[in-house]
Design a protein around this motif. Structure first.
Motif, PDB file in Angstrom:
ATOM      1  N   THR A   1       0.950  -1.168  -0.042  1.00  0.00           N
ATOM      2  CA  THR A   1      -0.058  -0.139  -0.027  1.00  0.00           C
ATOM      3  C   THR A   1       0.862   1.248  -0.046  1.00  0.00           C
ATOM      4  O   THR A   1       1.937   1.276   0.521  1.00  0.00           O
ATOM      5  CB  THR A   1      -0.987  -0.128   1.185  1.00  0.00           C
ATOM      6  OG1 THR A   1      -1.608   1.265   1.127  1.00  0.00           O
ATOM      7  CG2 THR A   1      -0.395  -0.276   2.742  1.00  0.00           C
ATOM      8  N   GLY A   2       0.566   2.201  -0.933  1.00  0.00           N
ATOM      9  CA  GLY A   2       1.269   3.331  -0.883  1.00  0.00           C
ATOM     10  C   GLY A   2       2.489   3.356  -1.815  1.00  0.00           C
ATOM     11  O   GLY A   2       3.266   4.225  -2.146  1.00  0.00           O
TER      12      GLY A   2
ATOM     13  N   LYS B   1       0.769   2.335  -7.076  1.00  0.00           N
ATOM     14  CA  LYS B   1      -0.323   1.626  -8.212  1.00  0.00           C
ATOM     15  C   LYS B   1      -1.333   2.498  -8.660  1.00  0.00           C
ATOM     16  O   LYS B   1      -1.451   2.462  -9.841  1.00  0.00           O
ATOM     17  CB  LYS B   1      -0.758   0.606  -7.450  1.00  0.00           C
ATOM     18  CG  LYS B   1       0.212  -0.647  -6.694  1.00  0.00           C
ATOM     19  CD  LYS B   1      -0.533  -1.743  -6.240  1.00  0.00           C
ATOM     20  CE  LYS B   1      -1.376  -1.288  -5.082  1.00  0.00           C
ATOM     21  NZ  LYS B   1      -0.815  -0.949  -3.918  1.00  0.00           N
ATOM     22  N   THR B   2      -1.965   3.138  -7.748  1.00  0.00           N
ATOM     23  CA  THR B   2      -2.916   4.071  -8.228  1.00  0.00           C
ATOM     24  C   THR B   2      -2.337   5.439  -9.254  1.00  0.00           C
ATOM     25  O   THR B   2      -2.812   5.661 -10.087  1.00  0.00           O
ATOM     26  CB  THR B   2      -3.961   4.859  -6.856  1.00  0.00           C
ATOM     27  OG1 THR B   2      -4.377   3.737  -6.256  1.00  0.00           O
ATOM     28  CG2 THR B   2      -4.807   5.840  -7.585  1.00  0.00           C
ATOM     29  N   THR B   3      -1.220   5.680  -8.713  1.00  0.00           N
ATOM     30  CA  THR B   3      -0.483   6.702  -9.438  1.00  0.00           C
ATOM     31  C   THR B   3      -0.111   6.345 -10.617  1.00  0.00           C
ATOM     32  O   THR B   3      -0.386   6.964 -11.669  1.00  0.00           O
ATOM     33  CB  THR B   3       0.624   7.168  -8.633  1.00  0.00           C
ATOM     34  OG1 THR B   3       0.214   7.481  -7.175  1.00  0.00           O
ATOM     35  CG2 THR B   3       1.480   8.356  -9.314  1.00  0.00           C
TER      36      THR B   3
ATOM     37  N   GLU C   1     -10.563   2.995  -7.498  1.00  0.00           N
ATOM     38  CA  GLU C   1     -10.714   2.357  -6.116  1.00  0.00           C
ATOM     39  C   GLU C   1     -12.099   2.940  -5.479  1.00  0.00           C
ATOM     40  O   GLU C   1     -12.949   2.186  -5.032  1.00  0.00           O
ATOM     41  CB  GLU C   1      -9.806   2.636  -5.232  1.00  0.00           C
ATOM     42  CG  GLU C   1      -8.528   1.898  -5.374  1.00  0.00           C
ATOM     43  CD  GLU C   1      -7.338   2.498  -4.633  1.00  0.00           C
ATOM     44  OE1 GLU C   1      -6.925   3.850  -4.856  1.00  0.00           O
ATOM     45  OE2 GLU C   1      -6.792   2.066  -3.684  1.00  0.00           O
TER      46      GLU C   1
HETATM   47  N1  LIG Z   1      -2.459  13.741  -5.092  1.00  0.00           N
HETATM   48  C1  LIG Z   1      -1.199  13.534  -4.421  1.00  0.00           C
HETATM   49  N2  LIG Z   1      -0.404  14.349  -4.098  1.00  0.00           N
HETATM   50  C2  LIG Z   1       0.565  14.057  -3.442  1.00  0.00           C
HETATM   51  N3  LIG Z   1       1.219  12.891  -3.205  1.00  0.00           N
HETATM   52  C3  LIG Z   1       0.335  11.968  -3.548  1.00  0.00           C
HETATM   53  C4  LIG Z   1      -0.771  12.343  -4.264  1.00  0.00           C
HETATM   54  N4  LIG Z   1      -1.753  11.057  -4.301  1.00  0.00           N
HETATM   55  C5  LIG Z   1      -0.698  10.026  -3.653  1.00  0.00           C
HETATM   56  N5  LIG Z   1       0.210  10.641  -3.259  1.00  0.00           N
HETATM   57  C6  LIG Z   1       1.419   9.707  -2.646  1.00  0.00           C
HETATM   58  O1  LIG Z   1       1.935   8.744  -3.619  1.00  0.00           O
HETATM   59  C7  LIG Z   1       2.172   7.722  -3.214  1.00  0.00           C
HETATM   60  C8  LIG Z   1       1.385   6.626  -3.779  1.00  0.00           C
HETATM   61  O2  LIG Z   1       0.146   6.705  -3.740  1.00  0.00           O
HETATM   62  P1  LIG Z   1      -0.692   5.722  -4.435  1.00  0.00           P
HETATM   63  O3  LIG Z   1      -2.054   5.970  -4.369  1.00  0.00           O
HETATM   64  O4  LIG Z   1      -0.377   5.677  -5.920  1.00  0.00           O
HETATM   65  O5  LIG Z   1      -0.606   4.216  -3.680  1.00  0.00           O
HETATM   66  P2  LIG Z   1      -1.171   2.963  -4.078  1.00  0.00           P
HETATM   67  O6  LIG Z   1      -0.166   1.894  -4.355  1.00  0.00           O
HETATM   68  O7  LIG Z   1      -2.429   3.004  -5.034  1.00  0.00           O
HETATM   69  O8  LIG Z   1      -1.829   2.628  -2.436  1.00  0.00           O
HETATM   70  P3  LIG Z   1      -3.054   1.533  -2.067  1.00  0.00           P
HETATM   71  O9  LIG Z   1      -2.707   0.204  -2.435  1.00  0.00           O
HETATM   72  O10 LIG Z   1      -3.121   1.905  -0.637  1.00  0.00           O
HETATM   73  O11 LIG Z   1      -4.149   1.984  -2.817  1.00  0.00           O
HETATM   74  C9  LIG Z   1       1.654   7.776  -1.595  1.00  0.00           C
HETATM   75  O12 LIG Z   1       2.949   7.930  -0.771  1.00  0.00           O
HETATM   76  C10 LIG Z   1       0.881   8.857  -1.447  1.00  0.00           C
HETATM   77  O13 LIG Z   1       1.286   9.824  -0.187  1.00  0.00           O
END
Ligand SMILES: Nc1ncnc2c1ncn2[C@@H]1O[C@H](COP(=O)(O)OP(=O)(O)OP(=O)(O)O)[C@@H](O)[C@H]1O
Ligand SMILES: [Mg+2]
Length: 631
Positions: free
Chosen positions: A389-390, A393-395, A435
């Motif tokens: 998590t974090g 992936k979403t990014t 999500e």
């Molecule tokens: N709009 C934003 N501005 C700045 N930082 C962000 C933003 N959105 C996410 N982040 C940071 O980018 C990193 C990756 O976030 P992301 O949402 O891509 O993780 P993830 O892998 O999808 O997590 P999860 O499994 O919990 O959904 C995190 O450390 C988060 O704090």
């Protein structure tokens, strides 16, 4: 609370207001016509003292009642004409100005839709809301009233003073004396008032944000019993706004007092001097009457300047706030020209080449979320994306429909760089489900059909059945049932299934799913998976997965770790060869036997590790689709 106010530009109020010209231009004829009529009406008022002078020096002095009646009739006609002209002015401007307001609002809305996601990350919604409502209303009022009357009153005052000076220049100079201090006072007032006005309008925006947040978050507020703290936050903000408004009122009261008293004193002085002159025989009584009534007629134009300036100042602030949003660049359509594909031997499918990304508001020295992503998803293949998590992936998924632009590297779809294709085409090719399933206040059917340009009833039915969203047929009005704001009248799983239906309804060539099954119960999940498998066969897809069951949908799995794709392979291969992957999957709760392992380091490649037991259990669920390949 996010509070973002761009630095006010160093422009004068007049320069700022001039930026409204493009919006005013279409209605300029009516607006100037109306101003001209108002000037004529206002100057008619200045004729009245001259008629008085004629009555006093003529019929009254001659004791001729007929002449007095004639004069009175003339005054009546003048009064009526003035009133009618002001009425015509109002009628002239009302409709076009409502049009100006509407077109500015439409522009703002269109612009907001086209601004990059990064902008919306930075700006609070209340600030945008208040700009689109209160500020634009202020501007319409400004164009209707203060703008015209600053012009009208200035002209009236000018003509009035010419009349005064022509009648008796010494007394005229007495009245002119306060002009200098008044100009100084007005300019000091304007500077002070502009600061306070800006503050008040920004605070309205902040207050709107709090109200909006508490309405949207009402479930959390109630669930945690946070009414009191929320109310306190609201009260603190509205208290702040009240203080600012009071300061505004105080400034306004101050200038009003000065602007009314100083001319009053001058008129008093002129009255005394004039009476002495009449007594000395140097001035006719009629001239003094005319002089004083002209001076009195000018009182309103002079006095009103205080609040006209205040309103103009507020409007300048509103204009500034409006253009602060309008000046932000929209998503450029083709950001980078000349980065054609072609140098790529195997260009098909979805390819990430050295993709790096850092959020614009991230700390300077922090590591980028995505350091260097190299990944190829073959045409027709489904790739699961797994990571802690974090991990980003979403990014990563947000980069494909260009919600954010990669800061380095490039992404190609069937060999075509996504930054080189028009956004419209990109978003036709790619479909997404995030999500957080977001629905709009529209019918169920409209929400799903949002995912396709021209899909019909048939496609809708198919998409609903793929997403196992057949529950909609049991809703009171079937697919015409209205979904409440943000879909809050539906359950989490129902919303997720509708979002999924929306993603697949247009039969997109590329599908991006961010953990699309997280809110479903095991049985529904199995059903959706079965249907989804059919859809995935037809597309090239990337599916973010947290659970082994979702991973099972994919042909291969990519592991995202520390901003890179650290491993690619089938589920079994990764379970066997990659400690972090095994840990992530077993930690997700699916343990065939034994305890989930604690840390990645604890997992060994030994055949008797708990992770391996998991692998064997899961191996039965789905045969590996392809031989492993790691870029
Ligand atoms: N709009 C934003 N501005 C700045 N930082 C962000 C933003 N959105 C996410 N982040 C940071 O980018 C990193 C990756 O976030 P992301 O949402 O891509 O993780 P993830 O892998 O999808 O997590 P999860 O499994 O919990 O959904 C995190 O450390 C988060 O704090
Ligand atoms: Mg995520």
């Amino acid at each position: 609370m996010p509070e973002e106010h761009a630095e006010p530009k160093d422009r004068s109020a007049a320069q700022t207001l001039l930026r409204l010209w493009p919006y005013v231009k279409p209605v300029r004829t009516r607006l100037f016509g109306a101003a001209l009529i108002a000037i004529v009406a206002s100057c008619l008022g200045l004729v009245i003292p001259l008629v008085l002078k004629w009555i006093v020096d003529g019929p009254v002095a001659r004791q001729d009642p007929g002449g007095v009646w004639l004069g009175a009739l003339f005054l009546l006609v003048l009064g009526i004409a003035e009133a009618v002209l002001f009425g015509v002015r109002r009628w002239l401007v009302a409709r076009p100005l409502a049009g100006v307001e509407a077109s500015m609002r439409a522009d703002l809305y269109r612009h907001l839709q086209r601004l990059p996601v990064a902008f919306h990350d930075r700006w609070s919604s209340g600030q945008l809301l208040s700009r689109g409502t209160t500020d634009l209303m202020l501007l319409r009022m400004f164009l209707a009233f203060p703008l015209t009357f600053l012009l009208v009153n200035a002209t009236t005052i000018l003509i009035g003073f010419v009349i005064l000076l022509l009648q008796e220049w010494t007394l005229g100079l007495v009245l002119l004396a306060p002009v200098v201090p008044l100009v100084v006072i007005c300019s000091v007032f304007e500077t002070k008032y502009s600061v306070v006005a800006r503050k008040a309008q920004d605070q309205v925006g902040d207050l709107t944000t709090v109200v909006e947040e508490s309405v949207l978050g009402i479930r959390i507020i109630k669930g945690f019993g946070r009414h009191r703290s929320q109310a306190l936050a609201f009260r603190a903000l509205s208290e702040r706004l009240r203080t600012t408004e009071l300061l505004k009122a105080r400034l306004l009261a101050g200038i009003w007092a000065l602007i009314t008293t100083i001319p009053e004193l001058a008129i008093g002085a002129a009255l005394v001097l004039g009476t002495i002159e009449v007594a000395d025989g140097g001035l006719s009584a009629g001239t003094l009457v005319a002089f004083l009534s002209t001076a009195l007629a000018l009182r309103w134009p002079v006095e009103s300047i205080g609040f006209l300036l205040a309103m103009s100042q507020e409007s300048a602030t509103a204009t500034e706030r409006f253009f602060e949003v309008m000046d932000v660049a929209e998503e450029a359509d083709t950001a980078v020209a000349g980065r054609e594909a072609g140098d790529l031997p195997e260009a098909g499918g979805m390819v990430f080449e050295g993709v790096g990304f850092r959020y614009p508001d991230a700390e300077e020295d922090s590591a980028p979320v995505l350091a260097r992503i190299d990944l190829r998803i073959r045409p027709g293949e489904t790739m699961a994306l797994v990571g802690a998590t974090g991990s980003g992936k979403t990014t990563l998924t947000a980069l494909v429909p260009r919600l954010h632009d990669a800061t380095s590297g490039r992404i190609t779809l069937d060999g075509e760089d996504i930054t080189a294709m028009p956004r419209e085409r990109l978003r036709e090719l790619v479909s997404v489900a995030f999500e957080e399933p977001t629905l709009f206040s529209a019918s169920v059917g409209e929400n799903v059909l949002m995912g396709a340009g021209e899909a019909g009833e048939e496609e809708l039915r198919r998409a609903l059945s793929v997403a196992q969203a057949d529950f909609v047929h049991d809703l009171p009005h079937g697919i015409d049932t209205q979904v409440g704001e943000q879909g809050l009248s539906l359950s989490g799983g129902q919303r997720q299934r509708l979002a999924l239906a929306r993603a697949v309804v247009g039969r997109p060539r590329f599908l991006v799913l961010d953990d699309p099954l997280s809110a479903l119960d095991v049985h529904t999940e199995t059903l959706v998976e079965a249907a989804l498998r059919r859809v995935l066969e037809e597309t090239t897809a990337i599916v973010v997965a947290h659970r082994p069951s979702t991973v099972m949908l994919a042909d291969r799995v990519a592991l995202l770790s520390e901003g890179r794709i650290s491993a690619v392979g089938t589920h079994q291969e990764l379970l066997r060869s990659n400690a972090e992957y095994a840990w992530l999957m077993s930690g997700a709760g699916v343990t065939g036997g034994g305890e989930p392992t604690g840390m990645p380091a604890d997992v060994t490649d030994g055949g008797d590790s708990p992770a391996d037991t998991t692998a064997d259990d899961l191996a039965g669920v789905r045969a590996p689709a392809e031989e492993s390949s790691t870029r």
